[in-house]
Structures are given as structure tokens and as C-alpha cells.
Design a protein around this motif. Structure first.
Motif, PDB file in Angstrom:
ATOM      1  N   GLY A  21       0.799  -1.225   0.000  1.00 14.14           N
ATOM      2  CA  GLY A  21       0.000   0.000   0.000  1.00 14.14           C
ATOM      3  C   GLY A  21       0.827   1.268   0.000  1.00 14.14           C
ATOM      4  O   GLY A  21       0.288   2.362   0.203  1.00 14.14           O
ATOM      5  N   HIS A  22       2.124   1.136  -0.211  1.00 17.01           N
ATOM      6  CA  HIS A  22       3.017   2.304  -0.187  1.00 17.01           C
ATOM      7  C   HIS A  22       3.981   2.207  -1.358  1.00 17.01           C
ATOM      8  O   HIS A  22       4.755   1.248  -1.452  1.00 17.01           O
ATOM      9  CB  HIS A  22       3.786   2.361   1.137  1.00 17.01           C
ATOM     10  CG  HIS A  22       2.911   2.600   2.318  1.00 17.01           C
ATOM     11  ND1 HIS A  22       2.175   1.593   2.913  1.00 17.01           N
ATOM     12  CD2 HIS A  22       2.627   3.735   3.006  1.00 17.01           C
ATOM     13  CE1 HIS A  22       1.477   2.105   3.918  1.00 17.01           C
ATOM     14  NE2 HIS A  22       1.734   3.397   3.986  1.00 17.01           N
ATOM     15  N   ASP A  23       3.940   3.187  -2.231  1.00 19.28           N
ATOM     16  CA  ASP A  23       4.757   3.138  -3.443  1.00 19.28           C
ATOM     17  C   ASP A  23       5.487   4.449  -3.706  1.00 19.28           C
ATOM     18  O   ASP A  23       5.784   4.794  -4.836  1.00 19.28           O
ATOM     19  CB  ASP A  23       3.913   2.740  -4.656  1.00 19.28           C
ATOM     20  CG  ASP A  23       2.575   3.465  -4.700  1.00 19.28           C
ATOM     21  OD1 ASP A  23       2.508   4.606  -4.203  1.00 19.28           O
ATOM     22  OD2 ASP A  23       1.607   2.884  -5.206  1.00 19.28           O
ATOM     23  N   PHE A  24       5.762   5.190  -2.637  1.00 20.89           N
ATOM     24  CA  PHE A  24       6.586   6.399  -2.738  1.00 20.89           C
ATOM     25  C   PHE A  24       7.615   6.349  -1.621  1.00 20.89           C
ATOM     26  O   PHE A  24       7.269   6.124  -0.454  1.00 20.89           O
ATOM     27  CB  PHE A  24       5.742   7.670  -2.623  1.00 20.89           C
ATOM     28  CG  PHE A  24       6.509   8.920  -2.969  1.00 20.89           C
ATOM     29  CD1 PHE A  24       6.584   9.362  -4.277  1.00 20.89           C
ATOM     30  CD2 PHE A  24       7.167   9.643  -1.989  1.00 20.89           C
ATOM     31  CE1 PHE A  24       7.302  10.506  -4.608  1.00 20.89           C
ATOM     32  CE2 PHE A  24       7.881  10.786  -2.305  1.00 20.89           C
ATOM     33  CZ  PHE A  24       7.956  11.225  -3.625  1.00 20.89           C
ATOM     34  N   GLY A  25       8.878   6.526  -1.979  1.00 25.57           N
ATOM     35  CA  GLY A  25       9.923   6.451  -0.964  1.00 25.57           C
ATOM     36  C   GLY A  25      11.123   7.299  -1.361  1.00 25.57           C
ATOM     37  O   GLY A  25      11.030   8.178  -2.224  1.00 25.57           O
ATOM     38  N   GLN A  26      12.248   7.023  -0.707  1.00 30.47           N
ATOM     39  CA  GLN A  26      13.477   7.755  -0.983  1.00 30.47           C
ATOM     40  C   GLN A  26      14.575   6.744  -1.308  1.00 30.47           C
ATOM     41  O   GLN A  26      14.813   5.794  -0.547  1.00 30.47           O
ATOM     42  CB  GLN A  26      13.882   8.608   0.216  1.00 30.47           C
ATOM     43  CG  GLN A  26      12.911   9.759   0.473  1.00 30.47           C
ATOM     44  CD  GLN A  26      13.398  10.690   1.564  1.00 30.47           C
ATOM     45  OE1 GLN A  26      13.770  10.249   2.645  1.00 30.47           O
ATOM     46  NE2 GLN A  26      13.401  11.989   1.278  1.00 30.47           N
ATOM     47  N   LEU A  27      15.233   6.971  -2.426  1.00 27.17           N
ATOM     48  CA  LEU A  27      16.333   6.120  -2.860  1.00 27.17           C
ATOM     49  C   LEU A  27      17.642   6.766  -2.437  1.00 27.17           C
ATOM     50  O   LEU A  27      17.953   7.891  -2.844  1.00 27.17           O
ATOM     51  CB  LEU A  27      16.290   5.945  -4.378  1.00 27.17           C
ATOM     52  CG  LEU A  27      17.371   5.044  -4.973  1.00 27.17           C
ATOM     53  CD1 LEU A  27      17.193   3.605  -4.500  1.00 27.17           C
ATOM     54  CD2 LEU A  27      17.348   5.119  -6.501  1.00 27.17           C
ATOM     55  N   ALA A  28      18.394   6.069  -1.590  1.00 21.86           N
ATOM     56  CA  ALA A  28      19.676   6.575  -1.092  1.00 21.86           C
ATOM     57  C   ALA A  28      20.813   5.867  -1.833  1.00 21.86           C
ATOM     58  O   ALA A  28      20.868   4.635  -1.879  1.00 21.86           O
ATOM     59  CB  ALA A  28      19.795   6.342   0.410  1.00 21.86           C
ATOM     60  N   VAL A  29      21.705   6.682  -2.399  1.00 20.11           N
ATOM     61  CA  VAL A  29      22.818   6.182  -3.203  1.00 20.11           C
ATOM     62  C   VAL A  29      24.107   6.745  -2.632  1.00 20.11           C
ATOM     63  O   VAL A  29      24.168   7.919  -2.243  1.00 20.11           O
ATOM     64  CB  VAL A  29      22.655   6.628  -4.677  1.00 20.11           C
ATOM     65  CG1 VAL A  29      23.801   6.103  -5.527  1.00 20.11           C
ATOM     66  CG2 VAL A  29      21.315   6.157  -5.225  1.00 20.11           C
ATOM     67  N   ASN A  30      25.151   5.925  -2.572  1.00 21.56           N
ATOM     68  CA  ASN A  30      26.431   6.412  -2.072  1.00 21.56           C
ATOM     69  C   ASN A  30      26.936   7.564  -2.930  1.00 21.56           C
ATOM     70  O   ASN A  30      26.995   7.460  -4.165  1.00 21.56           O
ATOM     71  CB  ASN A  30      27.477   5.292  -2.077  1.00 21.56           C
ATOM     72  CG  ASN A  30      27.238   4.302  -0.955  1.00 21.56           C
ATOM     73  OD1 ASN A  30      26.904   4.679   0.161  1.00 21.56           O
ATOM     74  ND2 ASN A  30      27.385   3.023  -1.255  1.00 21.56           N
ATOM     75  N   GLY A  31      27.313   8.662  -2.270  1.00 24.94           N
ATOM     76  CA  GLY A  31      27.874   9.799  -2.984  1.00 24.94           C
ATOM     77  C   GLY A  31      29.357   9.601  -3.247  1.00 24.94           C
ATOM     78  O   GLY A  31      29.966   8.613  -2.815  1.00 24.94           O
ATOM     79  N   PRO A  32      29.980  10.540  -3.963  1.00 18.86           N
ATOM     80  CA  PRO A  32      31.428  10.476  -4.176  1.00 18.86           C
ATOM     81  C   PRO A  32      32.172  10.462  -2.848  1.00 18.86           C
ATOM     82  O   PRO A  32      31.646  10.883  -1.812  1.00 18.86           O
ATOM     83  CB  PRO A  32      31.721  11.752  -4.980  1.00 18.86           C
ATOM     84  CG  PRO A  32      30.404  12.142  -5.578  1.00 18.86           C
ATOM     85  CD  PRO A  32      29.359  11.709  -4.592  1.00 18.86           C
ATOM     86  N   SER A  33      33.412  10.014  -2.881  1.00 16.04           N
ATOM     87  CA  SER A  33      34.221   9.930  -1.668  1.00 16.04           C
ATOM     88  C   SER A  33      34.260  11.275  -0.951  1.00 16.04           C
ATOM     89  O   SER A  33      34.532  12.311  -1.558  1.00 16.04           O
ATOM     90  CB  SER A  33      35.645   9.498  -2.024  1.00 16.04           C
ATOM     91  OG  SER A  33      36.456   9.442  -0.868  1.00 16.04           O
ATOM     92  N   GLY A  34      33.942  11.233   0.350  1.00 16.36           N
ATOM     93  CA  GLY A  34      33.952  12.435   1.155  1.00 16.36           C
ATOM     94  C   GLY A  34      32.680  13.242   1.092  1.00 16.36           C
ATOM     95  O   GLY A  34      32.551  14.246   1.787  1.00 16.36           O
ATOM     96  N   GLU A  35      31.716  12.805   0.278  1.00 16.87           N
ATOM     97  CA  GLU A  35      30.456  13.515   0.140  1.00 16.87           C
ATOM     98  C   GLU A  35      29.334  12.703   0.788  1.00 16.87           C
ATOM     99  O   GLU A  35      29.425  11.483   0.920  1.00 16.87           O
ATOM    100  CB  GLU A  35      30.128  13.737  -1.340  1.00 16.87           C
ATOM    101  CG  GLU A  35      31.089  14.665  -2.063  1.00 16.87           C
ATOM    102  CD  GLU A  35      31.020  16.085  -1.519  1.00 16.87           C
ATOM    103  OE1 GLU A  35      29.901  16.541  -1.201  1.00 16.87           O
ATOM    104  OE2 GLU A  35      32.085  16.716  -1.395  1.00 16.87           O
TER     105      GLU A  35
END
Length: 215
Positions: A21-35
Motif C-alpha cells: 500500500g506504499h509506493d513512494f519512498g526515498q532512494l539513497a545512493v552512495n555519494g562520491p568519496s567524502g560527500e
């Protein structure tokens, strides 16, 4: 994310039913080194049979280089959250002002391996899966590579298949509190009747083994 035993799903069907019943979220992706990580809010369609979620983003989105460099990502969904004042949580033998405030919420975190989809027909198929999820009643033309009305637009997006490799879920609803406290919180949520209070109350009663009722 810390998950105490009393907040953990009792079985996979619990989080699967909630996520359906939930189809909106947040996709977290590793940023560049140090970010810091990059975080993208998005709609997605979760397919439990295939063990994946599908979505798409505009081609200029800055997530693409990060995804290609580190395809291990996290899709996080949170809802049914409310603030619970301290006095609501005080046990009967404790002064109400000594109660500890907290947050109630439900969340599912899908650890995924991201697969970028660039083939035009594969993108069209992915889009049709998404539209089929969000518009099961139909009403929109199907996407097809090289065909109107959407074929010419496919070059402006990239598809994304998120292959689920792990799941963490949590239902934080006074699981370690006494029945008296849970009953009081349910009553107070009904009285306050603020945004999400009804949904949180339903979760609280369900987790307490009581059917939700209309106050």
C-alpha cells in the motif's frame, strides 16, 4: 536502523502487506568519496514475485554516475508516523510528567542492487509495468519504442530495476509498553485526530492484537 525485537515484523507477510500500500519512498545512493549520500524521492512499483522494484528518472539526474560507480542502494519507505507526548506513555504507577515522549512509525528499507535500463524497448516495458501499477484501470496509451505518443520521449529517461537483496522493517508502536499504556495511547490518538493519527492508532491496535474500531 535499530530494530528491537518488540518492533520487528512478526512475519514477512506483515511488511509485505504494508509495502503493497506504499509506493513512494526515498532512494539513497552512495555519494562520491567524502560527500554525503544522494537521496532521491520517487514513485516506484514493487513486484514481490520478481523480488524487485522498478522506477525511472530523467537522464540529467545526478544519481546516474553515483549508481554506476556503486550500485548497492537503499530504498526507504516511511509512513503512519506520529509524535506521542510523554504523559501518554507513563505507566500507571509513574507520574504522568515522567512519561517519555517518542515517535511511532512504520518503515520498510529495501537493500537493492541497481540495474540501469537504457535499451528503448526494455525502458518501454518498464514504464508499462509502472503505469500498470499506478493506473490499473487503464486510460493511458502503452509505451513502445519508436511509436507515438511516448516513443520519442524514451531517450530523455533511464529506467531503473532495483533487485532486492535484503529487507529491514520496523513497526514502532509501543511494543514494550503495558496494555494499559497502549489503550491510553489509542484513546488519545482518537481524541487528537490529527494527520496520520488514525493510521497510527490502527497500527497500534493491530500490533496489540486488537482489531481497530471507530472511536
Amino acid at each position: 536502523m535499530l530494530v528491537h525485537p518488540w518492533d520487528a515484523p512478526r512475519e514477512d507477510a506483515e511488511w509485505q502487506h504494508w509495502l503493497a500500500g506504499h509506493d513512494f519512498g526515498q532512494l539513497a545512493v552512495n555519494g562520491p568519496s567524502g560527500e554525503p549520500p544522494l537521496v532521491q524521492p520517487l514513485h516506484f512499483a514493487y513486484d514481490s514475485a520478481r523480488g524487485e522494484a522498478v522506477t525511472h528518472l530523467a537522464r540529467p539526474n545526478p544519481l546516474w554516475p553515483a549508481l554506476e560507480a556503486a550500485p548497492q542502494v537503499l530504498l526507504s519507505v516511511v509512513d503512519d508516523y506520529v509524535y506521542v507526548p510523554g504523559p501518554w506513555q507513563a505507566e500507571p504507577a509513574v507520574p504522568s510528567e515522567h512519561g517519555v515522549p517518542t515517535s511511532f512509525y512504520a518503515t520498510v528499507q529495501l537493500r537493492c542492487t541497481a540495474h540501469v535500463v537504457d535499451d528503448p524497448q526494455e525502458k518501454a516495458d518498464l514504464l508499462n509495468r509502472q503505469v500498470g501499477h499506478f493506473q490499473p484501470e487503464g486510460g493511458s496509451a502503452r509505451a513502445a519504442a519508436g511509436e507515438a505518443p511516448y516513443g520519442r520521449l524514451l531517450s530523455g529517461i533511464r529506467g531503473l530495476r532495483l533487485e532486492v537483496t535484503g529487507v529491514r522493517a520496523k513497526f514502532k508502536y509501543a511494543g514494550k509498553r503495558s496494555g494499559d499504556v497502549r489503550d491510553r495511547i489509542a484513546d488519545r490518538l482518537a481524541e487528537r485526530a490529527g494527520p496520520r493519527d488514525a493510521a497510527a492508532r490502527e497500527q497500534l491496535l493491530r500490533r496489540s492484537g486488537t482489531d481497530a474500531v471507530t472511536p
